[in-house]
Design an enzyme around this catalytic site. Sequence first.
Site, PDB file in Angstrom:
ATOM      1  N   GLY A  47       0.883  -1.194   0.004  1.00  0.00           N
ATOM      2  CA  GLY A  47       0.056   0.021  -0.030  1.00  0.00           C
ATOM      3  C   GLY A  47       0.893   1.171  -0.142  1.00  0.00           C
ATOM      4  O   GLY A  47       1.923   1.144  -0.775  1.00  0.00           O
ATOM      5  N   GLU A  48       0.601   2.235   0.936  1.00  0.00           N
ATOM      6  CA  GLU A  48       1.362   3.355   0.821  1.00  0.00           C
ATOM      7  C   GLU A  48       1.832   3.447   2.395  1.00  0.00           C
ATOM      8  O   GLU A  48       0.901   3.665   3.305  1.00  0.00           O
ATOM      9  CB  GLU A  48       0.592   4.793   0.545  1.00  0.00           C
ATOM     10  CG  GLU A  48       1.694   5.867   0.077  1.00  0.00           C
ATOM     11  CD  GLU A  48       2.620   5.645  -0.835  1.00  0.00           C
ATOM     12  OE1 GLU A  48       3.807   5.788  -0.453  1.00  0.00           O
ATOM     13  OE2 GLU A  48       2.268   4.980  -1.928  1.00  0.00           O
ATOM     14  N   SER A  49       3.144   3.048   2.676  1.00  0.00           N
ATOM     15  CA  SER A  49       3.689   3.003   3.831  1.00  0.00           C
ATOM     16  C   SER A  49       3.307   4.273   4.839  1.00  0.00           C
ATOM     17  O   SER A  49       3.002   4.228   6.042  1.00  0.00           O
ATOM     18  CB  SER A  49       5.132   2.482   4.074  1.00  0.00           C
ATOM     19  OG  SER A  49       5.843   3.759   3.498  1.00  0.00           O
ATOM     20  N   CYS A  78       5.938  -5.503   0.665  1.00  0.00           N
ATOM     21  CA  CYS A  78       6.322  -4.000   0.073  1.00  0.00           C
ATOM     22  C   CYS A  78       6.292  -2.837   0.995  1.00  0.00           C
ATOM     23  O   CYS A  78       7.101  -2.728   1.767  1.00  0.00           O
ATOM     24  CB  CYS A  78       5.328  -3.812  -1.314  1.00  0.00           C
ATOM     25  SG  CYS A  78       6.052  -2.728  -2.358  1.00  0.00           S
ATOM     26  N   ARG A 105      12.790   3.727   0.272  1.00  0.00           N
ATOM     27  CA  ARG A 105      11.354   3.567  -0.503  1.00  0.00           C
ATOM     28  C   ARG A 105      11.774   4.074  -1.918  1.00  0.00           C
ATOM     29  O   ARG A 105      12.426   4.538  -2.237  1.00  0.00           O
ATOM     30  CB  ARG A 105      10.442   4.689  -0.066  1.00  0.00           C
ATOM     31  CG  ARG A 105      10.401   4.109   1.504  1.00  0.00           C
ATOM     32  CD  ARG A 105       9.658   5.099   2.080  1.00  0.00           C
ATOM     33  NE  ARG A 105       8.213   5.290   1.579  1.00  0.00           N
ATOM     34  CZ  ARG A 105       7.250   6.345   1.271  1.00  0.00           C
ATOM     35  NH1 ARG A 105       7.776   7.603   1.980  1.00  0.00           N
ATOM     36  NH2 ARG A 105       6.431   6.377   0.697  1.00  0.00           N
ATOM     37  N   ILE A 139       5.719  -3.236  -7.399  1.00  0.00           N
ATOM     38  CA  ILE A 139       4.902  -2.027  -7.506  1.00  0.00           C
ATOM     39  C   ILE A 139       5.461  -1.001  -6.840  1.00  0.00           C
ATOM     40  O   ILE A 139       5.356  -0.718  -5.539  1.00  0.00           O
ATOM     41  CB  ILE A 139       3.325  -1.959  -7.299  1.00  0.00           C
ATOM     42  CG1 ILE A 139       2.767  -3.464  -8.136  1.00  0.00           C
ATOM     43  CG2 ILE A 139       2.497  -0.810  -7.389  1.00  0.00           C
ATOM     44  CD1 ILE A 139       1.403  -3.616  -7.408  1.00  0.00           C
ATOM     45  N   ARG A 140       6.027  -0.086  -7.312  1.00  0.00           N
ATOM     46  CA  ARG A 140       6.634   1.246  -6.553  1.00  0.00           C
ATOM     47  C   ARG A 140       7.626   0.775  -5.456  1.00  0.00           C
ATOM     48  O   ARG A 140       7.617   1.218  -4.433  1.00  0.00           O
ATOM     49  CB  ARG A 140       5.901   2.210  -6.419  1.00  0.00           C
ATOM     50  CG  ARG A 140       5.475   3.022  -7.588  1.00  0.00           C
ATOM     51  CD  ARG A 140       4.292   4.323  -7.167  1.00  0.00           C
ATOM     52  NE  ARG A 140       3.070   3.649  -6.739  1.00  0.00           N
ATOM     53  CZ  ARG A 140       2.649   3.776  -5.394  1.00  0.00           C
ATOM     54  NH1 ARG A 140       3.226   4.105  -4.549  1.00  0.00           N
ATOM     55  NH2 ARG A 140       1.468   3.220  -5.322  1.00  0.00           N
ATOM     56  N   HIS A 175       4.981  -8.519  -4.428  1.00  0.00           N
ATOM     57  CA  HIS A 175       3.587  -8.625  -3.975  1.00  0.00           C
ATOM     58  C   HIS A 175       3.315 -10.247  -4.315  1.00  0.00           C
ATOM     59  O   HIS A 175       2.698 -10.508  -5.251  1.00  0.00           O
ATOM     60  CB  HIS A 175       2.680  -7.929  -4.637  1.00  0.00           C
ATOM     61  CG  HIS A 175       2.695  -6.376  -4.307  1.00  0.00           C
ATOM     62  ND1 HIS A 175       1.819  -5.934  -3.437  1.00  0.00           N
ATOM     63  CD2 HIS A 175       3.420  -5.478  -4.706  1.00  0.00           C
ATOM     64  CE1 HIS A 175       2.080  -4.722  -3.032  1.00  0.00           C
ATOM     65  NE2 HIS A 175       3.249  -4.431  -3.793  1.00  0.00           N
ATOM     66  N   GLU A 177       1.111 -11.787  -2.917  1.00  0.00           N
ATOM     67  CA  GLU A 177      -0.291 -12.188  -2.948  1.00  0.00           C
ATOM     68  C   GLU A 177      -1.037 -11.938  -4.371  1.00  0.00           C
ATOM     69  O   GLU A 177      -2.264 -12.520  -4.439  1.00  0.00           O
ATOM     70  CB  GLU A 177      -0.741 -11.546  -1.973  1.00  0.00           C
ATOM     71  CG  GLU A 177      -1.084  -9.812  -2.495  1.00  0.00           C
ATOM     72  CD  GLU A 177       0.341  -8.907  -2.104  1.00  0.00           C
ATOM     73  OE1 GLU A 177       1.269  -9.819  -1.865  1.00  0.00           O
ATOM     74  OE2 GLU A 177       0.172  -7.978  -2.301  1.00  0.00           O
TER      75      GLU A 177
HETATM   76  N1  GLN Z   1       6.003   3.006  -2.520  1.00  0.00           N
HETATM   77  C1  GLN Z   1       5.131   2.467  -1.596  1.00  0.00           C
HETATM   78  C2  GLN Z   1       5.432   3.169  -0.044  1.00  0.00           C
HETATM   79  O1  GLN Z   1       6.815   3.635  -0.256  1.00  0.00           O
HETATM   80  C3  GLN Z   1       5.255   1.039  -1.377  1.00  0.00           C
HETATM   81  C4  GLN Z   1       4.243   0.345  -2.506  1.00  0.00           C
HETATM   82  C5  GLN Z   1       3.878  -0.866  -2.258  1.00  0.00           C
HETATM   83  O2  GLN Z   1       3.429  -1.151  -1.431  1.00  0.00           O
HETATM   84  N2  GLN Z   1       3.437  -1.443  -3.420  1.00  0.00           N
HETATM   85  O3  GLN Z   1       5.086   2.953   0.803  1.00  0.00           O
END
Ligand code: GLN
Length: 200
Positions: A47-49, A78, A105, A139-140, A175, A177
């Site tokens: 997600g987005e930490s 992630c 990150r 993903i990022r 990921h 999952e």
């Molecule tokens: N870029 C996100 C972060 O720094 C992590 C991306 C992800 O969980 N797919 O939190």
Amino acid sequence: MRRVGVLALQGDFEAHGKALEQAGARPVMVRRVTELDGLDALVIPGGESTTMLRLLEDEGMFEALRVFGRQRPILGTCAGAILLAGEVTNPPQPSLGLMDIVVERNAYGRQLESRVVRLEPEPEFARAAGEGELEAVFIRAPIIRRTGPNVRVYARYLGDPVLVAEGRHMAATFHPELSADRRVHRLFVEQVERGAATAG
Ligand code: GLN
């Protein structure tokens, strides 16, 4: 059957729930501190930490997760791996400090924001979880820049660790999952089962 919580404040928690079921565990969505009670383990999804951190602090859960992780296994993927780390860079932010890894990150840059690759896991992973290439959805993604002496590296991408374990915890910068291969979740669940067995 082991009850494995999935932190469900933000991110792709649903996919982890299904993956845990397929790996032979019972997933329990966790949105508040009291829901950690009685769980055998926890998954912190991607997600987005930074958003997750803020929501954890709003719910008073940050410290509770740290305490949980001192006793029970956590799998972080992630953003979850970023939260488990001992140190986070680019930019620095608080983390649970449950694994001896330094994580940068968004480290692959914009061109490599998202990609799906096939990796040949390290022999230790193959022995524990089964042979064969592993699909990794990035993903990022962060990069694990440093690992402490007790960290086991299960897989690498372009030389950097992408799947690691230390003591009872596991972290993936990709990921698992989102792929059909369940070896990562199965390995985690087996570890949880073994831990519970030795703890009586
Ligand atoms: N870029 C996100 C972060 O720094 C992590 C991306 C992800 O969980 N797919 O939190």
